[in-house]
Structures are given as C-alpha cells and as structure tokens.
Design an enzyme around this catalytic site. Structure first.
Site, PDB file in Angstrom:
ATOM      1  N   CYS A 191      31.731  39.159  -9.762  1.00 60.91           N
ATOM      2  CA  CYS A 191      32.859  40.034 -10.114  1.00 60.91           C
ATOM      3  C   CYS A 191      34.214  39.376  -9.891  1.00 60.91           C
ATOM      4  O   CYS A 191      35.095  39.420 -10.751  1.00 60.91           O
ATOM      5  CB  CYS A 191      32.786  41.334  -9.321  1.00 60.91           C
ATOM      6  SG  CYS A 191      32.392  41.122  -7.577  1.00 60.91           S
ATOM      7  N   HIS A 234      38.845  44.877  -7.573  1.00 64.61           N
ATOM      8  CA  HIS A 234      39.245  43.740  -6.758  1.00 64.61           C
ATOM      9  C   HIS A 234      40.642  43.306  -7.185  1.00 64.61           C
ATOM     10  O   HIS A 234      40.957  43.307  -8.381  1.00 64.61           O
ATOM     11  CB  HIS A 234      38.307  42.547  -6.955  1.00 64.61           C
ATOM     12  CG  HIS A 234      36.904  42.785  -6.503  1.00 64.61           C
ATOM     13  ND1 HIS A 234      36.556  43.750  -5.576  1.00 64.61           N
ATOM     14  CD2 HIS A 234      35.743  42.141  -6.825  1.00 64.61           C
ATOM     15  CE1 HIS A 234      35.248  43.703  -5.367  1.00 64.61           C
ATOM     16  NE2 HIS A 234      34.728  42.751  -6.113  1.00 64.61           N
TER      17      HIS A 234
END
Lengths: 349, 349
Positions: B131, B251
């Site tokens: 990710c 994130h």
C-alpha cells in the site's frame, strides 16, 4: 557572587507550558525567595498550588516585574514583546519560551546541553528554542561534533499540546464525538486563529503554525533557522516538514542526516549518542526497543532510536528522536536555562 | 478474444481489503459470471451482500479454483503461497495483494498508471504492491519521467487498517479505554504475532512489520525494493522510515526527492502532477489546501500537496502524498489490474 534565593515570575502560569514550569520549579527545589504567577487578565484569580501553598495568579503589568530576578515567559509572542523589555529594565533576566526574540542577533538561543556557552552573551533576554528544534539539536550536536554534519531532512510527528490547552481539549472532545458518531466542528487546529480548521481526531494535519510566502510553514522555518543558530552552523543544510498528529504529549521526529565523515557504521553513532548529555539511546530492533511519544511523556530526556545507515549512501543515517514537548521541548529547557544562569552568576543583579 | 463475463474468486473476502474488493467489483459493474467468496475455515459461512444478493463465504481449497478465470488474493502471504499456484494450474489469473510474489522475477509488480506494460509479461500471477509503495510510485513516476530521479527519502504516517480489521478494533477499543481511564492491554499492534505489543491510541509506533537483520523493518524494505522494481530503476536510491499512527484510513507520506534536472521551480512539479493519471493535486498553502488522511478516505485517487523546493538545494523537493490504503493502496489497485487484464485480453483462457 550569586544570591542564595531569587524572586521568580512565571508569565503564562495557567498555560500548558506554564503549569509545567511551576511543577518543575517545585520538583527541582529551585532557590525561590518570592514566586509570582502571572497571566492575562482573563486567567487572573486562578489558584495554583506550589509547595503545599496556594498562589493566586495575577494579571501581568509592568509593575509585576519590580524586584523580580528571573522571569520565565510562556504566554505567546506578543506578551513577550510587550513585557520582556520592561522586565529587563527592572533588573530581571528573562527566559522567553516564545518565538518573539529567538532570531534576534542580540539574544542567545540556548539548549544547555548544546550551546550553554552562549548564555554569557546575554543582555537580559535568553530565548528558549521551539520544541521540535530543541530535541533535534540535542541529538544532532554530539553527532556533528564527532562526525561533521552536512544536511538534515526532518519530518515531524507532533503532539497537540504544542498548540496549547485548547488544542488538547479539542482532540479529546473530537475523539469522543467521533467514537459516538457525533459531529464536532473543528475550531482550533491546525492553527488557532487561522482561517480554516480541520479535524485532528484520527487524522494528520501537515500544517503547524501559519504558511509563509515560500510555501513552508512558520514551524518549518523555525526548525531550519533555529537549528543553524543554535549549532552555530549558518551553512548547514536543514529542511523540514511538520505534521500535527492525534496524540497529547511528546513530539517524534524522523530525521535523515548526511555526515561529513566516510565509512561510519550505525554502531559509531550509537556510541556517540549513548555518551551524550541529556540523550537516552533506546535502540534494539531485535527486542522491538524504540521510543514512542507515550514512552517519552513525563520524562526530561531526549530519546533516540531507529538509528540506521542508509543502505545506498555511505554518509546517510536515519534517527527517530522523541521527547516530551512540554518538558525538554519547553518548560524543562526553560528551567534548565534559569538554573545554569544562577550557577554561572549571570543574573543582572 | 475476451469473454464477455468471467468467473471471479475473492480470497480473503471477509478481511479489510477483501470487503473493499467486493464493494469495488459491484461499484465498477465488473463483468462477473460467477462470484466465489473464499476465506479461511474460521470465517466460512459469513454472509456478504453483492448486488442485492447474499453470498456465503466458503473455505478456500484447491478445488475452489476450478473454472475460475480471475482470482483476487488478499488473505496473507502463506495463503497465497499455498493456493495461488493451484489457481493458476486450474487456469485462473491471480492478482495477489500480499508480499508473497512481489519480488519474484517472474511476477510483474504493477501499478496500472505506472507500469501497465509489465502486465504483458505475466505467467499467471500478477502482484499488487505494498500500500505505502503504490501511492508513492504513482506520484514519483510522472516526476521521474519529466525530470529524472536520483534519490527518495520517505517518512510514512500509516493508518491502522493496513494491519487488518483486528488492528482497527484495537485502536477503537484502546481509544475508548484511554478516554475512560481504563487500562486496555495492547495485543495486536505494532505487528500481530510479534513478541511485544504497544499502545497505538494517542501514540506513534515506528515499527510496521517485523525487523530485518539490517535494522530496517520489512515494510521499509518493501518500499525500497518494490519502488525500484515498479519504476524499473534498480539503481534508484530509496530509503524509508515507516510509522504506524492512530487513525483508521489512508496513509500519508512525507517524501523528499532529489531530481536530475537543474533549475526547476515548484510550479514545474505542480504542472506535471496536475496532468498525471490517477493523481489529484491539492496544494494551495495560501488557502490551507492540502490532503489529509480523512480527506482522502473513500477516494480512489492519490492526493499530493505541500510540494516545495528545498531552500538550500536546487534539486531537492518535498511532497506530501496521501491515499486511501484500502482502495488505491490495495483493493482498487487489485481491481484495476483485473480490469486492465481483461481489456488487454491477457487472461489465461
């Protein structure tokens, strides 16, 4: 000759940092004759305990500083601008924990472990650096001395208490609201008084203090300029990204440095940091040992972990630097400066 | 020739990423003939809605992949190692969202906006990158093409959902406990199954995935190695510090880059990013415009802000890159790969 006890004023005694200053003066058994707790008009009358005695906070006026030997300011830049010169005029030494005088060439900017010698140059005011700068230079100084330092790139992870008690309250209320599916309108963060406010609960805000014309925030510029001044390294390359995060206490910093010396190993940095004044090395990956904001909270030291050599670059190293932003980052550095001033006999009278 | 509809299996359908894959297959109106939702023995029997029809999750076995055209794996590396070759043997193309095959030279590691051309080289398995890597390379690729890229230094700000649903629950429970002054023993984070666990509520943990012998975590090594593979740049200098933070989704990354080209201005980077596929530029400091984890949550794009030139270094620039770790960082990139495989006629049968 130093006097045995001193008249001490704390300006901003009801604030996040001021409260910690009062606690530390008690804990350190600071040689106080008379203690004066000062604030804005709004907070006057607040009661604060010191050594089992109740003190009433008074509004700050010019006359508050009559007969004061040491005045510890932590009530915002405009208060320092207004009253610090008045305090000095009346014979007090001022330790100022705002950005008002930090870049003034006449004012020493001091982290005792790093540049205590600059205290000798004071003309009444000593500036306490920005919280995020203090912990970084405390770790960088011994490395710079041992290996030389060319460049510093820092990304910060900063606690809400750095934005004051209202920001602490906001994080708590917003978090409760979020967990209860209630909407809570952001009013303080990222910057109290700036135009837009964004949620901090379960979020990250890449803005601390207001933006400058160059696209950097004032917090980022403080880290750049103050680091150079404290380390006496006007040519040192420093650049920063500062981020506010949803925790209450301690700032953490992911710091990448380029040293001058070739061929160093991580162990060489460990050795220097382990022997450095005010630094605690917490770095054992095998046992998952590293500092965190919670582990550093309430402690006076600067904690360093995750020290690693860049796998591609012989002169590049990572550090993870954590410290209590209200203690070493503010109140403790301030009280430390006051203690050193007394030890060295540097007060004005 | 491509078939009009396909038999699709989702392995790990009850997990944080798997649930999002199912949602996206519905939202994208993916050309499905038969949908098979698979999980471990523990989660079999779970009911999941897809297009107003209830599906029962089945335990994954070799036979689950009979007649499957496309299998989307997101159930951990060991499940992929066990079943992905079986699925391929049975004629399925596997898009694997674990680290099991990412660095396998035979397996393309793909972010469609970045290196779609690598899909042609597949031998049955395509790996979905980590990710934190996906969102970074999505922003770096257009800059590398336009200006050349020498070095990348990244510090991450990563959501707990990257560690799965148990970590999400832990953050919620711990936060409630903390606010109520109850002690909640950490059991999952930083790494489920590692020896020590630390509080994530109101904290920051500089460990994502387990430590390697070189002092870097596996997450940090993934960012280093996967970035080089995806960008076809084995010589590119990449180094990383990965930090878990108390928010649920998205994130964020503070990325410092050194470009090859001299004399660039921030505006030059803005222009390239603004025209890049899958990137949304949100960068207006004057109006406090920048992406945050909350603003990016639920969106498929990669958001970039805080673009700034290093004040000391002509080739240095900062970027703040934010994306939903469960969507572009995982489920969306996986579904995107599957869509491109169909468009290009790259399925096995």
């Amino acid at each position: 000759m130093t006097k045995e006890t001193y008249n001490v004023a704390v300006v901003g005694a009801t604030g996040a940092v001021g409260q910690n200053i009062v606690k530390l003066l008690e804990e350190r058994n600071f040689p106080i004759n008379e203690l004066k707790l000062l604030s804005s008009k709004r907070s006057q009358g607040t009661k604060i305990m010191f050594k089992e005695q109740e003190y009433t906070v008074e509004e700050t006026t010019n006359e508050s500083f009559n007969d004061i030997d040491i005045a510890l300011f932590s009530a915002g830049g405009s208060v320092s601008k207004q009253f610090a010169p008045e305090a000095v005029k009346r014979g007090a030494v001022v330790v100022d924990n705002t950005s008002a005088y930090r870049m003034d060439e006449e004012v020493p900017l001091v982290v005792p472990e790093v540049n205590e010698e600059d205290l000798a140059l004071h003309k009444g005011i000593i500036a306490n650096p920005n919280c995020s700068t203090i912990q970084m230079v405390a770790a960088l100084k011994p490395l710079k001395e041992a290996f030389g330092l060319k460049k510093v790139i820092v990304s910060t992870y900063q606690a809400v208490s750095g934005a004051g008690n209202q920001a602490v309250d906001e994080l708590r209320r917003q978090t409760e609201g979020f967990l209860n599916n209630e909407e809570v309108t952001p009013k303080i963060l990222p910057v109290n008084g700036d135009r837009n406010h964004y949620p901090i609960a379960f979020n990250a805000l890449p803005q601390i203090d207001v933006f400058q014309d160059n696209g950097y925030t004032f917090e980022e510029m403080k880290m750049i300029n103050e680091t150079r001044k404290i380390l006496h390294a006007p040519e040192l390359k420093v650049t920063a990204t500062c981020v506010r995060l949803p925790f209450f206490t301690s700032h953490a910093e992911s710091v990448y440095i380029e040293v001058e010396k070739e061929g160093l190993r991580t162990e060489d940095l460990w050795k220097v940091l382990d022997n450095a004044d005010g630094i605690v090395l917490q770095d054992d990956p095998t046992n998952q040992v590293y500092p965190t904001p919670q582990s550093a909270a309430g402690e006076k030291e600067v904690f360093v972990g995750r020290v690693r050599k860049d796998l591609d670059d012989d002169k590049g190293f990572h550090l993870w630097i954590v410290s209590d932003n209200l203690l070493k980052g503010a109140a403790w550095n301030t009280v430390q400066i006051a203690e050193r001033m007394i030890e060295k006999g540097f007060l004005l009278k």
